[in-house]
Motif scaffolding. Structure first.
Motif, PDB file in Angstrom:
ATOM      1  N   HIS A  25       7.324  -7.612  -8.880  1.00  0.00           N
ATOM      2  CA  HIS A  25       6.393  -6.805  -8.095  1.00  0.00           C
ATOM      3  C   HIS A  25       6.606  -5.347  -8.489  1.00  0.00           C
ATOM      4  O   HIS A  25       7.641  -4.757  -8.157  1.00  0.00           O
ATOM      5  N   PRO A  26       5.666  -4.741  -9.212  1.00  0.00           N
ATOM      6  CA  PRO A  26       5.856  -3.377  -9.721  1.00  0.00           C
ATOM      7  C   PRO A  26       6.077  -2.367  -8.604  1.00  0.00           C
ATOM      8  O   PRO A  26       5.519  -2.491  -7.512  1.00  0.00           O
ATOM      9  N   LEU A  27       6.874  -1.368  -8.902  1.00  0.00           N
ATOM     10  CA  LEU A  27       7.173  -0.317  -7.937  1.00  0.00           C
ATOM     11  C   LEU A  27       6.361   0.941  -8.179  1.00  0.00           C
ATOM     12  O   LEU A  27       6.338   1.835  -7.335  1.00  0.00           O
ATOM     13  N   THR A  28       5.682   1.044  -9.322  1.00  0.00           N
ATOM     14  CA  THR A  28       4.876   2.218  -9.656  1.00  0.00           C
ATOM     15  C   THR A  28       3.486   1.780 -10.099  1.00  0.00           C
ATOM     16  O   THR A  28       3.252   0.599 -10.381  1.00  0.00           O
ATOM     17  N   ILE A  29       2.574   2.740 -10.193  1.00  0.00           N
ATOM     18  CA  ILE A  29       1.203   2.422 -10.603  1.00  0.00           C
ATOM     19  C   ILE A  29       1.183   1.819 -12.000  1.00  0.00           C
ATOM     20  O   ILE A  29       0.573   0.769 -12.244  1.00  0.00           O
ATOM     21  N   GLY A  33      -5.740  13.733  -2.290  1.00  0.00           N
ATOM     22  CA  GLY A  33      -4.661  12.784  -2.561  1.00  0.00           C
ATOM     23  C   GLY A  33      -5.197  11.408  -2.887  1.00  0.00           C
ATOM     24  O   GLY A  33      -6.333  11.264  -3.356  1.00  0.00           O
ATOM     25  N   SER A  34      -4.392  10.395  -2.617  1.00  0.00           N
ATOM     26  CA  SER A  34      -4.765   9.035  -3.040  1.00  0.00           C
ATOM     27  C   SER A  34      -4.211   7.991  -2.091  1.00  0.00           C
ATOM     28  O   SER A  34      -3.222   8.210  -1.382  1.00  0.00           O
ATOM     29  N   VAL A  35      -4.856   6.850  -2.106  1.00  0.00           N
ATOM     30  CA  VAL A  35      -4.341   5.636  -1.481  1.00  0.00           C
ATOM     31  C   VAL A  35      -4.370   4.545  -2.545  1.00  0.00           C
ATOM     32  O   VAL A  35      -5.416   4.304  -3.158  1.00  0.00           O
ATOM     33  N   SER A  36      -3.229   3.906  -2.778  1.00  0.00           N
ATOM     34  CA  SER A  36      -3.121   2.879  -3.820  1.00  0.00           C
ATOM     35  C   SER A  36      -2.771   1.538  -3.194  1.00  0.00           C
ATOM     36  O   SER A  36      -1.924   1.450  -2.295  1.00  0.00           O
ATOM     37  N   VAL A  37      -3.408   0.500  -3.692  1.00  0.00           N
ATOM     38  CA  VAL A  37      -3.150  -0.869  -3.244  1.00  0.00           C
ATOM     39  C   VAL A  37      -2.563  -1.651  -4.409  1.00  0.00           C
ATOM     40  O   VAL A  37      -3.189  -1.767  -5.465  1.00  0.00           O
ATOM     41  N   SER A  38      -1.363  -2.167  -4.227  1.00  0.00           N
ATOM     42  CA  SER A  38      -0.729  -3.041  -5.207  1.00  0.00           C
ATOM     43  C   SER A  38      -0.947  -4.476  -4.759  1.00  0.00           C
ATOM     44  O   SER A  38      -0.581  -4.852  -3.643  1.00  0.00           O
ATOM     45  N   MET A  39      -1.547  -5.270  -5.625  1.00  0.00           N
ATOM     46  CA  MET A  39      -1.868  -6.643  -5.272  1.00  0.00           C
ATOM     47  C   MET A  39      -1.336  -7.602  -6.343  1.00  0.00           C
ATOM     48  O   MET A  39      -1.613  -7.416  -7.527  1.00  0.00           O
ATOM     49  N   PHE A  77       5.866   1.702  -4.434  1.00  0.00           N
ATOM     50  CA  PHE A  77       5.631   0.549  -3.580  1.00  0.00           C
ATOM     51  C   PHE A  77       6.972  -0.075  -3.175  1.00  0.00           C
ATOM     52  O   PHE A  77       7.926  -0.067  -3.953  1.00  0.00           O
ATOM     53  N   THR A  78       7.015  -0.608  -1.978  1.00  0.00           N
ATOM     54  CA  THR A  78       8.250  -1.190  -1.459  1.00  0.00           C
ATOM     55  C   THR A  78       8.638  -2.441  -2.244  1.00  0.00           C
ATOM     56  O   THR A  78       7.796  -3.136  -2.804  1.00  0.00           O
ATOM     57  N   VAL A 120       0.843  -1.194   0.000  1.00  0.00           N
ATOM     58  CA  VAL A 120       0.000   0.000   0.000  1.00  0.00           C
ATOM     59  C   VAL A 120       0.879   1.244   0.000  1.00  0.00           C
ATOM     60  O   VAL A 120       1.918   1.290   0.653  1.00  0.00           O
ATOM     61  N   SER A 121       0.446   2.260  -0.750  1.00  0.00           N
ATOM     62  CA  SER A 121       1.165   3.533  -0.795  1.00  0.00           C
ATOM     63  C   SER A 121       0.156   4.673  -0.850  1.00  0.00           C
ATOM     64  O   SER A 121      -0.840   4.593  -1.561  1.00  0.00           O
ATOM     65  N   SER A 122       0.417   5.741  -0.095  1.00  0.00           N
ATOM     66  CA  SER A 122      -0.479   6.899  -0.096  1.00  0.00           C
ATOM     67  C   SER A 122       0.287   8.150  -0.516  1.00  0.00           C
ATOM     68  O   SER A 122       1.486   8.273  -0.272  1.00  0.00           O
TER      69      SER A 122
END
Length: 480
Positions: free
Chosen positions: A327-331, A271-277, A316-317, A256-258
């Motif tokens: 595992h992508p690091l960006t949107i 702003g935004s909250v993004s969930v990478s799954m 994303f970490t 998760v990244s905000s």
């Protein structure tokens, strides 16, 4: 020096002399460059390696391919690094394999105008979540779950409201009644931009790293849906639920990244909250956003800028324990991306005309004045993204809570702000292949001055156990 990178059961072996390490393996998966199948101009090294392989195989009379390749690795072909694209193979020497699984994804967005959830919302949630369709994944984005005032914007993050929403959502998805803290077992965990794996052994999510704020992990194993991600940034809130049987069947990891890009560009009122799954071999990104408001000329530029900032600053970490997996690091690095929320794009239309088109339910004509659609066509923002046809009434702004009348217009109260109904505030967009939208509609809860919006998508995941791969087999063991 000969360099090999060989993947077997998630282990990377990288060594100039690796034959001893390989003798325990009977099958090798080697990543090749796209030129591997180009047979038109075999190089001298290709022929030399072919002769070498035949000589070695004849000398050892071995039927073990691992030993065979290990012996090739120990032989000095020349001083250049060995690369997989140097190997010349026939079409029947490459065995591709792929397997997929279809999934349904529900994406919803709702600006709740700073109101705290109450038990009477249960019916509204049932209608919004379309429980009868029973999607595999529910991704819910909220805006203004707290009032956007100084105390909530710059003060310490209070997670009370997000916990209340999670309790109510869990009840709706799992057919439970009553609004009690004992109904769902939620364990708070410290984290900010966190990562976690979803365990299939204990029926709960396991955090991998934690820093600040709080994430809620749903630990009741007896329900149809599990809460696997929950993140609040001031008023923006995301809650992600997945069917228990999906969690038990597939390898899932979440990050998760905000990004706060409101007042002065860095406060969290916008702003935004993004969930990478990552589910098996397919990556998803879900971005819930609340963008700048206003319907003056030029306000769309502020919104466009915030979109650009969210793309630029969302990171994303790295999953250090899974160095061999993507595992992508960006949107934009994900396979399937969904962007949703109160985007605040308006209508380029006179108030009276907009209201007339709404009265006539002429959604196609109203679409011609859509600000976001114009920005999409001009390349100002979201270039290449998709959105379904909007065939429902405006979702904002209603004159007050529990009202079915739009704010402003003829006959409105004197102190009420005159505004054009902003049909295009609450939106759901997507990007990437392998996504089909099945529905796009609004619900009729009058809990807020916005109406909730939802979309259901059909997509698929690539199973890890059958990701596309190239398996090398010596020519002698292939039928001609």
């Amino acid at each position: 020096m000969h360099r090999f990178q060989i993947i077997q059961a998630g282990l990377v072996l990288e060594s100039p002399k690796h034959s001893l390490l390989l003798k325990h393996y009977t099958e090798l998966q080697i990543f090749f460059s796209p030129t591997i199948m180009d047979k038109s101009k075999p190089t001298q090294r290709t022929h030399r390696l072919g002769k070498l392989s035949r000589r070695k195989h004849k000398k050892t009379n071995s039927t073990n391919f691992s030993d065979f390749l290990g012996q090739v690795a120990d032989e000095d072909v020349d001083d250049d690094d060995y690369v997989a694209s140097d190997i010349h193979c026939r079409p029947n020497e490459v065995v591709p394999s792929i397997s997929t699984k279809s999934l349904s994804v529900f994406v919803g967005t709702w600006n709740v105008a700073g109101r705290s959830p109450v038990e009477s919302l249960a019916g509204d949630l049932d209608n919004w979540l379309n429980i009868k369709e029973s999607a595999d994944i529910y991704v819910l984005g909220f805006q203004e779950i707290v009032p956007l005032i100084a105390r909530t914007v710059i003060g310490v993050e209070d997670l009370t409201e997000s916990q209340k929403w999670n309790l109510l959502i869990g009840q709706a998805l799992n057919d439970q009644t009553g609004f009690s803290s004992n109904t769902l077992k939620l364990k708070p965990m410290d984290s900010r931009n966190y990562e976690q794996e979803v365990s299939t052994t204990c029926g709960a999510s396991t955090p991998l790293t934690g820093q600040q704020n709080t994430q809620y992990i749903y630990r009741d194993q007896g329900n149809r849906y599990m809460l696997i991600a929950s993140k609040k940034m001031v008023g923006v809130f995301v809650s992600v639920w997945i069917k228990t049987k999906v969690v038990e069947s597939y390898d899932i990891s979440v990050r998760v990244s905000s990004v706060a890009c409101g007042i002065m560009g860095y406060l969290g009122n916008k702003g935004s909250v993004s969930v990478s799954m990552t589910i098996e071999g397919t990556t998803f990104c879900f971005t819930a956003a609340h963008l700048a408001s206003g319907e003056k000329n030029g306000d769309e530029g502020r919104r466009n800028h915030q979109v650009s900032e969210i793309f630029r600053r969302t990171t994303f970490t790295r999953l250090a324990h899974k160095v061999n997996e993507h595992h992508p690091l960006t949107i934009l690095g994900h396979d399937r991306i969904f962007w949703f929320g109160d985007l605040n794009y308006r209508l380029y239309s006179e108030d009276s005309l907009a209201r007339q088109l709404i009265k006539e339910q002429d959604w196609a004509a109203l679409q011609e004045f859509d600000q976001l659609q114009q920005e999409l066509e001009d390349g100002g923002v979201f270039e290449g993204w998709k959105e379904g046809n909007i065939e429902f009434a405006p979702t904002y702004k209603y004159s007050k809570i529990n009202s079915n009348h739009y704010s402003g217009g003829i006959g409105s109260k004197q102190r009420e702000k005159k505004r054009t109904p902003a049909c295009r505030c609450d939106r759901i967009l997507w990007y990437g292949k392998g996504v089909k939208q099945l529905s796009y509609l609004r619900s009729e809860s009058n809990f807020s001055d916005h109406r909730p919006v939802s979309a259901i998508f059909s997509t698929y995941i690539v199973l890890k156990s059958a990701n596309p791969r190239l398996t090398f087999v010596p020519s002698k063991y292939m039928s001609i």
